[in-house]
Design an enzyme around this catalytic site. Structure first.
Site, PDB file in Angstrom:
ATOM      1  N   ASN A  44       1.589  -7.642 -14.766  1.00 43.08           N
ATOM      2  CA  ASN A  44       2.480  -6.512 -14.466  1.00 43.08           C
ATOM      3  C   ASN A  44       3.945  -6.918 -14.629  1.00 43.08           C
ATOM      4  O   ASN A  44       4.314  -8.076 -14.405  1.00 43.08           O
ATOM      5  CB  ASN A  44       2.207  -5.902 -13.086  1.00 43.08           C
ATOM      6  CG  ASN A  44       2.165  -6.880 -11.947  1.00 43.08           C
ATOM      7  OD1 ASN A  44       1.868  -8.055 -12.126  1.00 43.08           O
ATOM      8  ND2 ASN A  44       2.463  -6.407 -10.752  1.00 43.08           N
ATOM      9  N   GLU A  46       7.552  -5.402 -13.481  1.00 39.54           N
ATOM     10  CA  GLU A  46       8.256  -4.371 -12.699  1.00 39.54           C
ATOM     11  C   GLU A  46       9.699  -4.218 -13.162  1.00 39.54           C
ATOM     12  O   GLU A  46      10.182  -4.965 -14.021  1.00 39.54           O
ATOM     13  CB  GLU A  46       8.166  -4.724 -11.207  1.00 39.54           C
ATOM     14  CG  GLU A  46       6.714  -4.698 -10.736  1.00 39.54           C
ATOM     15  CD  GLU A  46       6.544  -4.879  -9.242  1.00 39.54           C
ATOM     16  OE1 GLU A  46       7.495  -5.279  -8.554  1.00 39.54           O
ATOM     17  OE2 GLU A  46       5.409  -4.608  -8.764  1.00 39.54           O
ATOM     18  N   GLU A  57      -2.835  -4.027 -16.956  1.00 40.58           N
ATOM     19  CA  GLU A  57      -3.824  -3.501 -17.913  1.00 40.58           C
ATOM     20  C   GLU A  57      -3.123  -3.028 -19.182  1.00 40.58           C
ATOM     21  O   GLU A  57      -3.582  -3.274 -20.294  1.00 40.58           O
ATOM     22  CB  GLU A  57      -4.590  -2.321 -17.288  1.00 40.58           C
ATOM     23  CG  GLU A  57      -5.538  -2.695 -16.168  1.00 40.58           C
ATOM     24  CD  GLU A  57      -4.890  -2.763 -14.804  1.00 40.58           C
ATOM     25  OE1 GLU A  57      -3.653  -2.912 -14.722  1.00 40.58           O
ATOM     26  OE2 GLU A  57      -5.619  -2.691 -13.803  1.00 40.58           O
ATOM     27  N   CYS A  91      -4.503   3.383 -15.358  1.00 44.37           N
ATOM     28  CA  CYS A  91      -5.075   2.286 -16.149  1.00 44.37           C
ATOM     29  C   CYS A  91      -6.536   2.561 -16.506  1.00 44.37           C
ATOM     30  O   CYS A  91      -6.991   2.182 -17.582  1.00 44.37           O
ATOM     31  CB  CYS A  91      -4.942   0.969 -15.399  1.00 44.37           C
ATOM     32  SG  CYS A  91      -3.226   0.426 -15.371  1.00 44.37           S
TER      33      CYS A  91
HETATM   34  N1  THU Z   1      -0.675  -2.828 -10.687  1.00 45.56           N
HETATM   35  C1  THU Z   1      -1.244  -3.241 -11.860  1.00 45.56           C
HETATM   36  O1  THU Z   1      -0.663  -4.049 -12.600  1.00 45.56           O
HETATM   37  N2  THU Z   1      -2.459  -2.753 -12.180  1.00 45.56           N
HETATM   38  C2  THU Z   1      -3.187  -1.883 -11.392  1.00 45.56           C
HETATM   39  O2  THU Z   1      -4.217  -1.384 -11.824  1.00 45.56           O
HETATM   40  C3  THU Z   1      -2.729  -1.607 -10.039  1.00 45.56           C
HETATM   41  C4  THU Z   1      -1.287  -1.868  -9.792  1.00 45.56           C
HETATM   42  C5  THU Z   1       0.656  -3.326 -10.367  1.00 45.56           C
HETATM   43  C6  THU Z   1       1.746  -2.281 -10.508  1.00 45.56           C
HETATM   44  C7  THU Z   1       2.809  -2.821  -9.567  1.00 45.56           C
HETATM   45  O3  THU Z   1       3.600  -3.751 -10.277  1.00 45.56           O
HETATM   46  C8  THU Z   1       2.022  -3.564  -8.507  1.00 45.56           C
HETATM   47  O4  THU Z   1       0.725  -3.764  -9.031  1.00 45.56           O
HETATM   48  C9  THU Z   1       1.914  -2.828  -7.173  1.00 45.56           C
HETATM   49  O5  THU Z   1       1.399  -1.552  -7.348  1.00 45.56           O
END
Ligand code: THU
Length: 133
Positions: A44, A46, A57, A91
């Site tokens: 992820n 941010e 994903e 996702c």
């Molecule tokens: N997150 C993902 O990367 N994939 C998911 O399926 C659930 C959430 C990330 C997004 C954000 O950066 C952090 O987790 C908290 O929601």
């Protein structure tokens, strides 16, 4: 874990270390294997604007597409805490574009617990490319 799951797990742990999640502090790693047997991974990413944050994903799928592949045979996700992690709704729909109803999705924790669900179990009666006829 079978050897494929083991490889996916190792790659997801590795990429999760690179997650950029200073706001949620929830680091996610995803790895997927294609029908050709290649593994792609993503974490992820941010953003200070929060809403622009990208899920792990998405990032793994973008790697696969950039390499010219489109068929996901299995996908593994490891989340931030000690509990197993499941893909968010957006996702699930993204995975749906490139996977089958019976494609296994491995929901894992960093300490090695894993639960397997099919995409169809996570996203039943879904909308996909074949609906656009
Ligand atoms: N997150 C993902 O990367 N994939 C998911 O399926 C659930 C959430 C990330 C997004 C954000 O950066 C952090 O987790 C908290 O929601």
């Amino acid at each position: 874990m079978n050897p494929t799951q083991r490889s996916l797990f190792e790659r997801a742990v590795q990429v999760r270390d690179c997650a950029y999640a200073p706001y949620s502090k929830f680091h996610v790693g995803v790895s997927l294997i294609t029908s050709k047997g290649h593994i792609f991974s993503g974490c992820n990413v941010e953003n200070a604007s929060y809403g622009l944050s990208m899920c792990a994903e998405m990032s793994a799928i973008a790697q696969m597409i950039a390499a010219g592949e489109k068929q996901i045979s299995g996908l593994l996700v490891i989340g931030g805490g000690t509990a197993i992690c499941t893909p968010c709704g957006r996702c699930r729909q993204m995975i749906r574009e490139f996977a089958e109803q019976n494609t296994p999705i491995y929901l894992c924790s960093i300490d090695g617990q894993c639960e397997t669900k099919t995409l169809g179990e996570l996203l039943p009666f879904s909308f996909g490319p074949e609906c656009l006829v």
